[in-house]
Design a protein around this motif. Structure first.
Motif, PDB file in Angstrom:
ATOM      1  N   THR A 135       0.609  -1.189   0.062  1.00  0.00           N
ATOM      2  CA  THR A 135      -0.022   0.118  -0.029  1.00  0.00           C
ATOM      3  C   THR A 135       0.603   1.213   0.095  1.00  0.00           C
ATOM      4  OG1 THR A 135      -1.630  -1.159   1.288  1.00  0.00           O
ATOM      5  CG2 THR A 135      -1.749   1.279   1.120  1.00  0.00           C
ATOM      6  N   GLU A 136       1.945   1.360   0.809  1.00  0.00           N
ATOM      7  CA  GLU A 136       2.907   2.430   0.851  1.00  0.00           C
ATOM      8  C   GLU A 136       3.676   2.659  -0.565  1.00  0.00           C
ATOM      9  OE1 GLU A 136       4.474   5.556   2.100  1.00  0.00           O
ATOM     10  OE2 GLU A 136       2.804   4.601   3.173  1.00  0.00           O
ATOM     11  N   ALA A 137       4.014   1.385  -1.251  1.00  0.00           N
ATOM     12  CA  ALA A 137       4.592   1.595  -2.574  1.00  0.00           C
ATOM     13  C   ALA A 137       3.639   2.179  -3.620  1.00  0.00           C
ATOM     14  CB  ALA A 137       5.085   0.147  -3.051  1.00  0.00           C
ATOM     15  N   LEU A 138       2.370   1.662  -3.468  1.00  0.00           N
ATOM     16  CA  LEU A 138       1.302   2.528  -4.310  1.00  0.00           C
ATOM     17  C   LEU A 138       0.973   3.985  -3.917  1.00  0.00           C
ATOM     18  CD1 LEU A 138      -1.560  -0.214  -4.420  1.00  0.00           C
ATOM     19  CD2 LEU A 138       0.113   0.383  -6.218  1.00  0.00           C
ATOM     20  N   ARG A 139       1.157   4.361  -2.759  1.00  0.00           N
ATOM     21  CA  ARG A 139       1.041   5.690  -2.334  1.00  0.00           C
ATOM     22  C   ARG A 139       1.944   6.663  -2.788  1.00  0.00           C
ATOM     23  NH1 ARG A 139      -0.263   4.844   3.187  1.00  0.00           N
ATOM     24  NH2 ARG A 139      -2.444   4.548   2.621  1.00  0.00           N
ATOM     25  N   GLN A 140       3.126   6.124  -2.747  1.00  0.00           N
ATOM     26  CA  GLN A 140       4.498   6.694  -3.271  1.00  0.00           C
ATOM     27  C   GLN A 140       4.394   7.082  -4.678  1.00  0.00           C
ATOM     28  OE1 GLN A 140       7.958   4.582  -1.898  1.00  0.00           O
ATOM     29  NE2 GLN A 140       7.823   5.168   0.087  1.00  0.00           N
ATOM     30  N   ARG A 141       3.495   6.294  -5.472  1.00  0.00           N
ATOM     31  CA  ARG A 141       3.528   6.572  -6.959  1.00  0.00           C
ATOM     32  C   ARG A 141       2.051   7.233  -7.308  1.00  0.00           C
ATOM     33  NH1 ARG A 141       7.682   5.245  -5.892  1.00  0.00           N
ATOM     34  NH2 ARG A 141       9.067   3.726  -7.042  1.00  0.00           N
ATOM     35  N   GLY A 142       1.546   7.751  -6.042  1.00  0.00           N
ATOM     36  CA  GLY A 142       0.222   8.638  -6.125  1.00  0.00           C
ATOM     37  C   GLY A 142      -1.005   7.681  -6.351  1.00  0.00           C
ATOM     38  N   LEU A 184      -5.614   7.703  -9.203  1.00  0.00           N
ATOM     39  CA  LEU A 184      -4.282   8.119  -9.487  1.00  0.00           C
ATOM     40  C   LEU A 184      -4.364   9.538  -9.567  1.00  0.00           C
ATOM     41  CD1 LEU A 184      -1.128   7.636 -10.145  1.00  0.00           C
ATOM     42  CD2 LEU A 184      -2.087   6.935 -12.737  1.00  0.00           C
ATOM     43  N   GLY A 185      -3.915  10.286  -8.494  1.00  0.00           N
ATOM     44  CA  GLY A 185      -4.047  11.845  -8.568  1.00  0.00           C
ATOM     45  C   GLY A 185      -5.490  12.117  -8.350  1.00  0.00           C
ATOM     46  N   GLU A 186      -6.131  12.840  -9.297  1.00  0.00           N
ATOM     47  CA  GLU A 186      -7.459  13.030  -9.170  1.00  0.00           C
ATOM     48  C   GLU A 186      -8.478  12.211 -10.386  1.00  0.00           C
ATOM     49  OE1 GLU A 186      -9.162  15.399  -7.192  1.00  0.00           O
ATOM     50  OE2 GLU A 186      -7.005  15.320  -6.363  1.00  0.00           O
ATOM     51  N   ARG A 187      -7.691  11.495 -11.059  1.00  0.00           N
ATOM     52  CA  ARG A 187      -8.265  10.750 -12.090  1.00  0.00           C
ATOM     53  C   ARG A 187      -8.541   9.214 -11.359  1.00  0.00           C
ATOM     54  NH1 ARG A 187      -5.778   9.537 -17.770  1.00  0.00           N
ATOM     55  NH2 ARG A 187      -7.680   8.486 -18.790  1.00  0.00           N
ATOM     56  N   VAL A 188      -9.800   8.627 -11.540  1.00  0.00           N
ATOM     57  CA  VAL A 188     -10.075   7.408 -11.103  1.00  0.00           C
ATOM     58  C   VAL A 188      -9.245   6.260 -11.810  1.00  0.00           C
ATOM     59  CG1 VAL A 188     -12.025   5.611 -10.928  1.00  0.00           C
ATOM     60  CG2 VAL A 188     -12.462   8.025 -10.470  1.00  0.00           C
ATOM     61  N   LEU A 189      -8.740   5.327 -11.399  1.00  0.00           N
ATOM     62  CA  LEU A 189      -7.979   4.302 -11.775  1.00  0.00           C
ATOM     63  C   LEU A 189      -8.750   3.074 -11.990  1.00  0.00           C
ATOM     64  CD1 LEU A 189      -5.009   4.001 -12.880  1.00  0.00           C
ATOM     65  CD2 LEU A 189      -4.428   2.979 -10.676  1.00  0.00           C
ATOM     66  N   ARG A 190      -9.425   2.926 -10.822  1.00  0.00           N
ATOM     67  CA  ARG A 190     -10.536   1.734 -10.747  1.00  0.00           C
ATOM     68  C   ARG A 190     -11.709   2.091 -10.056  1.00  0.00           C
ATOM     69  NH1 ARG A 190      -8.858  -4.011  -8.576  1.00  0.00           N
ATOM     70  NH2 ARG A 190      -9.362  -3.117  -6.520  1.00  0.00           N
ATOM     71  N   PHE A 191     -12.914   1.841 -10.583  1.00  0.00           N
ATOM     72  CA  PHE A 191     -13.882   2.311  -9.963  1.00  0.00           C
ATOM     73  C   PHE A 191     -14.139   1.363  -8.750  1.00  0.00           C
ATOM     74  CE2 PHE A 191     -14.834   4.391 -13.612  1.00  0.00           C
ATOM     75  CZ  PHE A 191     -15.482   5.758 -13.555  1.00  0.00           C
ATOM     76  N   ALA A 192     -14.653   1.735  -7.613  1.00  0.00           N
ATOM     77  CA  ALA A 192     -14.955   0.891  -6.405  1.00  0.00           C
ATOM     78  C   ALA A 192     -16.660   0.223  -6.883  1.00  0.00           C
ATOM     79  CB  ALA A 192     -15.170   1.648  -5.103  1.00  0.00           C
ATOM     80  N   LYS A 193     -16.451  -1.162  -6.563  1.00  0.00           N
ATOM     81  CA  LYS A 193     -17.673  -2.052  -6.458  1.00  0.00           C
ATOM     82  C   LYS A 193     -18.317  -2.062  -5.358  1.00  0.00           C
ATOM     83  CE  LYS A 193     -16.171  -4.375 -10.803  1.00  0.00           C
ATOM     84  NZ  LYS A 193     -15.864  -5.528 -11.452  1.00  0.00           N
ATOM     85  N   VAL A 194     -19.749  -1.423  -5.125  1.00  0.00           N
ATOM     86  CA  VAL A 194     -20.033  -1.387  -3.684  1.00  0.00           C
ATOM     87  C   VAL A 194     -21.635  -2.094  -3.964  1.00  0.00           C
ATOM     88  CG1 VAL A 194     -18.857   0.493  -3.264  1.00  0.00           C
ATOM     89  CG2 VAL A 194     -20.926   0.887  -4.332  1.00  0.00           C
ATOM     90  N   VAL A 195     -22.094  -2.212  -2.638  1.00  0.00           N
ATOM     91  CA  VAL A 195     -23.274  -2.359  -2.336  1.00  0.00           C
ATOM     92  C   VAL A 195     -24.105  -1.010  -1.751  1.00  0.00           C
ATOM     93  CG1 VAL A 195     -25.118  -4.044  -1.079  1.00  0.00           C
ATOM     94  CG2 VAL A 195     -22.860  -4.952  -1.763  1.00  0.00           C
ATOM     95  N   VAL A 196     -25.352  -0.721  -2.359  1.00  0.00           N
ATOM     96  CA  VAL A 196     -26.076   0.486  -2.012  1.00  0.00           C
ATOM     97  C   VAL A 196     -27.363   0.115  -1.163  1.00  0.00           C
ATOM     98  CG1 VAL A 196     -27.053   2.478  -2.847  1.00  0.00           C
ATOM     99  CG2 VAL A 196     -24.830   1.513  -3.936  1.00  0.00           C
ATOM    100  N   GLY A 197     -27.545   0.755  -0.122  1.00  0.00           N
ATOM    101  CA  GLY A 197     -28.789   0.698   0.718  1.00  0.00           C
ATOM    102  C   GLY A 197     -29.886   1.118   0.205  1.00  0.00           C
ATOM    103  N   GLU A 198     -31.280   0.458   0.306  1.00  0.00           N
ATOM    104  CA  GLU A 198     -32.302   0.969  -0.191  1.00  0.00           C
ATOM    105  C   GLU A 198     -33.508   1.235   0.864  1.00  0.00           C
ATOM    106  OE1 GLU A 198     -33.880  -2.680  -2.588  1.00  0.00           O
ATOM    107  OE2 GLU A 198     -33.526  -1.141  -4.300  1.00  0.00           O
TER     108      GLU A 198
END
Length: 198
Positions: A135-142, A184-198
């Protein structure tokens, strides 16, 4: 008959007048003035005529030289930028890959330790350390994790894969994260897949 005579007399008078008018017009004809001006211009051009084509030829040669140089410079620029682009594509991920190699080494050591050790707690702490290092290696790359849990669903950063009845308080909010999203910065690299409440 009088009319005819009158007409003839009028015609005679015009004929008499015509030679006089023609003679005076010939003396002050505009073409004569133009011819004189053209003759003077021709004399002036004849004097400058030898120098004008030489200057024009020299200017044309200079412009041609400038054009050829500019074309060669642009061609070199195009080739250089194309080469730089190719190098960037080939080695663009090099820094990221170099940062991932130590994490790969740690994973190999963890796998080797699992085969030899029965201490589950030591293995868990080792895997946690590897995850933190990764995680730290990824954070260092933005690259940062997108925080979406218990927040209003935002289609700009998350993708709803399921809906779940969660009551009025959690309606429209993210209940669970199936797959973590990253920016990656302000750009979405991968969208989060989520469960939404109704």
């Amino acid at each position: 008959m009088k009319k005819e005579r009158t007409r003839n007399e009028e015609v005679k008078d015009e004929a008499t007048i015509a030679p006089d008018a023609a003679e005076s017009a010939a003396n002050t004809h505009p073409d004569d003035n133009m011819a004189d001006g053209a003759a003077e211009a021709t004399d002036t051009m004849a004097a400058d005529g030898a120098a004008a084509p030489a200057d024009a030829a020299q200017q044309a040669a200079e412009w041609k030289d400038k054009y050829l140089r500019l074309q060669a410079e642009f061609d070199n620029y195009r080739k250089r930028t194309l080469r730089e682009k190719m190098e960037l594509v080939e080695t663009g991920g090099r820094d990221v890959l170099l940062a991932m190699l130590p994490v790969r080494d740690d994973v190999e050591r963890a796998v080797a330790a699992m085969e030899k050790s029965d201490d589950v707690e030591a293995l868990r702490s080792g895997v946690r350390l590897i995850a933190q290092k990764f995680t730290e290696a990824l954070r260092q790359r933005g690259v940062i994790e997108i925080e979406v849990r218990d927040r209003e669903f935002d289609a700009e950063v998350a993708e709803a894969v399921a809906r779940f009845a969660a009551g009025g308080e959690r309606k429209g909010k993210v209940i669970d994260v199936v797959q973590t999203g990253y920016k990656l910065g302000e750009r979405v690299l991968r969208f989060a897949k989520v469960v939404v409440g109704e």
